[in-house]
Design an enzyme around this catalytic site. Structure first.
Site, PDB file in Angstrom:
ATOM      1  N   ASN A   1       0.853  -1.188   0.000  1.00 20.67           N
ATOM      2  CA  ASN A   1       0.000   0.000   0.000  1.00 20.67           C
ATOM      3  C   ASN A   1       0.890   1.239   0.000  1.00 20.67           C
ATOM      4  OD1 ASN A   1      -2.844   1.084   0.454  1.00 20.67           O
ATOM      5  ND2 ASN A   1      -1.719   2.154   2.060  1.00 20.67           N
ATOM      6  N   GLU A   2       0.664   2.116  -0.927  1.00 21.39           N
ATOM      7  CA  GLU A   2       1.401   3.382  -0.987  1.00 21.39           C
ATOM      8  C   GLU A   2       2.883   3.225  -0.641  1.00 21.39           C
ATOM      9  OE1 GLU A   2      -0.748   6.433   1.164  1.00 21.39           O
ATOM     10  OE2 GLU A   2      -2.049   6.765  -0.554  1.00 21.39           O
TER      11      GLU A   2
ATOM     12  N   GLU B   1      -8.301   5.387  -4.243  1.00 24.18           N
ATOM     13  CA  GLU B   1      -8.779   5.929  -2.971  1.00 24.18           C
ATOM     14  C   GLU B   1      -9.137   7.394  -3.158  1.00 24.18           C
ATOM     15  OE1 GLU B   1      -6.152   5.694   0.391  1.00 24.18           O
ATOM     16  OE2 GLU B   1      -5.491   3.672  -0.103  1.00 24.18           O
TER      17      GLU B   1
ATOM     18  N   GLU C   1      -6.957   6.484  12.423  1.00 22.76           N
ATOM     19  CA  GLU C   1      -7.794   7.082  11.388  1.00 22.76           C
ATOM     20  C   GLU C   1      -9.263   7.167  11.791  1.00 22.76           C
ATOM     21  OE1 GLU C   1      -6.423   4.901   7.890  1.00 22.76           O
ATOM     22  OE2 GLU C   1      -5.103   6.588   7.418  1.00 22.76           O
TER      23      GLU C   1
HETATM   24  C1  GLA Z   1      -3.699   6.664   2.248  1.00 24.32           C
HETATM   25  C2  GLA Z   1      -3.666   5.208   2.653  1.00 24.32           C
HETATM   26  C3  GLA Z   1      -4.899   4.770   3.372  1.00 24.32           C
HETATM   27  C4  GLA Z   1      -5.379   5.826   4.334  1.00 24.32           C
HETATM   28  C5  GLA Z   1      -5.598   7.118   3.596  1.00 24.32           C
HETATM   29  C6  GLA Z   1      -6.137   8.226   4.472  1.00 24.32           C
HETATM   30  O1  GLA Z   1      -4.131   6.890   0.990  1.00 24.32           O
HETATM   31  O2  GLA Z   1      -3.438   4.361   1.561  1.00 24.32           O
HETATM   32  O3  GLA Z   1      -4.585   3.575   4.057  1.00 24.32           O
HETATM   33  O4  GLA Z   1      -4.439   6.004   5.333  1.00 24.32           O
HETATM   34  O5  GLA Z   1      -4.371   7.547   3.082  1.00 24.32           O
HETATM   35  O6  GLA Z   1      -6.345   9.406   3.747  1.00 24.32           O
END
Ligand code: GLA
Ligand code: ZN
Length: 673
Positions: free
Chosen positions: A146-147, A304, A352
């Site tokens: 992820n990211e 997202e 979050e």
């Molecule tokens: C990122 C992450 C998510 C979440 C969002 C919140 O895009 O990939 O897991 O933390 O930010 O904005």
């Protein structure tokens, strides 16, 4: 990947909830038209509670539940946050940060890209997932980690960096030459003397570095090294499912990773869009255009976005009614085939809990946010497969190169106010606001299809780039470039003779000096008889002011003030069948709007539609000979615009002849009838 319509969903984290909540969620998803969910994003410890134990029972249940409800799955591999036991037993998985501190367990996105433990465990998990779910009918797409991002400065990364450099340069002599290492006695006499660039070594705390060449090479290395993490899993999955579709979620203009290189290993581009409330529509559009262009215009996923608010900005304003819909369609208008949210249900604890979600803490569906999500779900269902796979065609390209970005912002001087992305955005905004489609390209893109190539701050020229740009102009293309272009070679060494270096012949000028003033200090740009109807124009410019000496170029505008008043600030050079423009300073938006109009007129580049009111944006996607027009009203009042031909809005079914009306924040997806 094609669900027969625009895929609609987001990140769903059922592992945070009791089973009863899952069933309620699925009921609500149906109500909202949700058909595509990213799951298993942060579940590594649940899946692998200890080194030798795997437990997929909960994930099996999630798969079964979604499949039974006809919801397709984007399966994340869970490797974006390693388990606590792993960090304790294999501390090489922990990163060392920019201050040189060894991290401890606790955060996510925190694994060292050179860790042998990571290189063992991450692909092992991906293999186990691929083996288990390879034949599952609900599985559509893989979402690795992820990211991905950041960088690590540990000893293992340092060792790998040395090996990487050795592969690039072969000899220390070549490396020392590339790094101009006689400066400050920086000559390397043994490969093991090479350091990683953090604040313990060459990096200054805010901007700048004591070793430009080293810092630039480290950014290249780090981007590749982190891509190596992705590749571990990509290869593991493909070994079991050769036809698997694999992605990871990118972050738009994210500096540490050269996404152009990443894109070659990604089957479908996906990215996370979080515009802050004061972002213009153009700023968001730029990131969409960049993401779309990474794979030659292939449709991407909006992986997202928040349905309402984020929690990580200083002030997390709600998206006003209609804004989520507008921004979703904006993504589609720029090439997305999926609209997804972070997150489906708002978590009750941890980092979050203040981040917006489709299902809020109230758990209800009669909320503003849920109702807006459900309304969009109905629109997407109704639209069906009409625009899936359709493409955007652009006559204009803007050059966006990570390596120029890295090098120019690693440099101390000439101006702390210079931000590469802002210079790019200025030009992009002018085209965007004129409803002219733009691709965002770079050193490895083909230039053949474009009439106009805009390359602001084309600072660094990789081998071959100059020749390709020259050929483009020679063959009739129009090039626009600006101050600080053609300054340095791929090692950030200034070309002999100074800027614009290899571009000198194409631009027909050389730069004698460059003035840098605080951003609030402006000069004027005086244009005479160049931009059509009015005869004299005066614009402002700021930041950097190249003082140029002409060779074959002609002056189109001059500075109005200071000791260089009367010298060229805008020049044009006829080169072969084309033209090369040089913009010597950072111009205001009035200049850019007029300049873009002029360039488009001269090159017969048309806006997508004529007579579009300010604040309304139009793009076009085409498929099988059909054109689909996305008309988006970014203003807060109703707008009307003329229509050349009658059109039908595919969302409302309404038809328009002669003119059309579009409500505040309204969206039309129209086709000619
Ligand atoms: C990122 C992450 C998510 C979440 C969002 C919140 O895009 O990939 O897991 O933390 O930010 O904005
Ligand atoms: Zn490391």
């Amino acid at each position: 990947m094609n669900l027969g319509k625009i895929s609609y969903g987001g990140d769903w984290n059922p592992e945070q909830w009791d089973r009863a909540v899952w069933d309620e969620d699925v009921r609500l998803f149906k109500e909202a038209g949700i058909d595509f969910l990213s799951i298993n994003i942060f579940a590594w410890t649940l899946l692998q509670p200890s080194e030798d134990t795997f437990d997929f029972s909960q994930l099996d249940e999630i798969f079964a539940l979604l499949h039974a409800n006809n919801i397709k799955i984007c399966l994340a591999t869970s490797t974006a946050a390693h388990p606590a036991w792993m960090a304790t037993k294999y501390p090489d998985i922990l990163r060392v940060d920019h201050q040189g501190r060894k991290r401890k367990f606790g955060d996510r996105h925190n694994s060292c890209p050179s860790s042998s433990a990571y290189a063992t465990f991450a692909p092992k998990l991906a293999t186990a997932l691929a083996t288990r779910y390879q034949n599952h009918p609900a599985l559509e797409l893989w979402h690795i980690s992820n990211e991905f991002g950041g960088s690590c400065y540990c000893e293992n990364c340092e060792k790998r960096f040395r090996v990487w450099l050795q592969q690039q340069y072969i000899t220390l002599e070549a490396l020392n030459t590339a790094w101009n290492a006689t400066f400050w006695s920086q000559i390397i006499t043994d490969w093991n003397e090479i350091v990683v660039p953090n604040q313990l070594s060459v990096q200054w705390s805010d901007r700048g570095t004591a070793m430009q060449g080293l810092a630039l090479d480290f950014m290249r290395f780090n981007s590749e090294n982190i891509l190596g993490m992705y590749n571990l899993e990509y290869d593991a999955i493909k070994a079991i499912i050769p036809e698997a579709m694999i992605t990871t979620n990118m972050m738009g203009m994210y500096r540490p990773l050269n996404y152009r290189k990443w894109a070659k290993r990604i089957d479908v581009i996906a990215w996370d869009s979080y515009p802050s409330p004061n972002h213009s529509a153009a700023q968001t559009a730029l990131a969409h255009d960049l993401m779309r262009s990474l794979k030659d215009g292939q449709p991407f996923l909006l992986m997202e976005q928040t349905p309402s608010q984020t929690n990580w900005q200083p002030y997390n304003a709600l998206k006003r009614p209609g804004v989520m819909r507008l921004q979703s369609w904006q993504a589609v208008a720029h090439g997305a085939d999926a609209i997804m949210f972070f997150q489906m249900r708002r978590s009750i604890g941890a980092g979050e809990k203040f981040h917006g979600a489709v299902i809020e803490h109230s758990g209800r569906s009669d909320t503003r946010v849920f109702q807006e999500v459900a309304a969009l779900g109905r629109e997407l269902q109704q639209l069906g497969n009409k625009i899936i796979g359709s493409r955007i065609q652009s006559d204009v390209a803007i050059w966006f190169d990570w390596e120029s970005w890295w090098a120019v912002e690693n440099s101390l001087g000439p101006s702390a106010g210079l931000h590469y992305t802002e210079e790019i955005a200025k030009y992009h905004t002018a085209f965007h606001d004129a409803n002219i489609s733009v691709d965002m390209i770079g050193p490895d893109s083909s230039l053949d299809q474009y009439k106009i190539l805009v390359a602001p701050v084309l600072y660094l020229l990789q081998p071959g780039v100059n020749e390709r740009i020259k050929t483009f102009v020679d063959n009739g293309g129009t090039l626009v470039t600006s101050f600080l272009s053609g300054v340095a070679d791929q090692n950030d060494r200034v070309f002999p003779g100074g800027p614009p270096g290899l571009l000198r012949e194409t631009l027909g000028l050389w730069v004698e000096e460059i003035d840098a003033l605080p951003p609030e200090q402006h000069n004027t740009m005086l244009v005479q008889n160049a931009f059509g109807s009015r005869s004299n124009y005066e614009y402002t410019c700021n930041l950097l002011f190249a003082i140029v000496r002409l060779e074959t170029a002609e002056t189109i505008a001059t500075y109005g003030q200071d000791f260089y008043a009367g010298t060229p600030v805008l020049t044009r050079n006829q080169f072969g069948a084309g033209q090369a423009w040089f913009v010597a300073s950072s111009p205001d938006s009035n200049f850019l709007n007029d300049f873009v109009q002029h360039l488009c007129r001269e090159n017969n580049v048309q806006p997508v539609m004529q007579g579009v009111p300010t604040g309304v944006k139009v793009t076009k996607r085409s498929k099988d000979g059909h054109d689909y027009y996305f008309i988006l009203n970014h203003t807060s009042s109703t707008q009307t615009m003329p229509l050349e031909k009658p059109m039908r809005d595919l969302l409302s079914g309404q038809t328009f002849t002669g003119s059309l009306k579009i409500e505040a924040r309204g969206v039309l997806v129209a086709e000619a009838i």
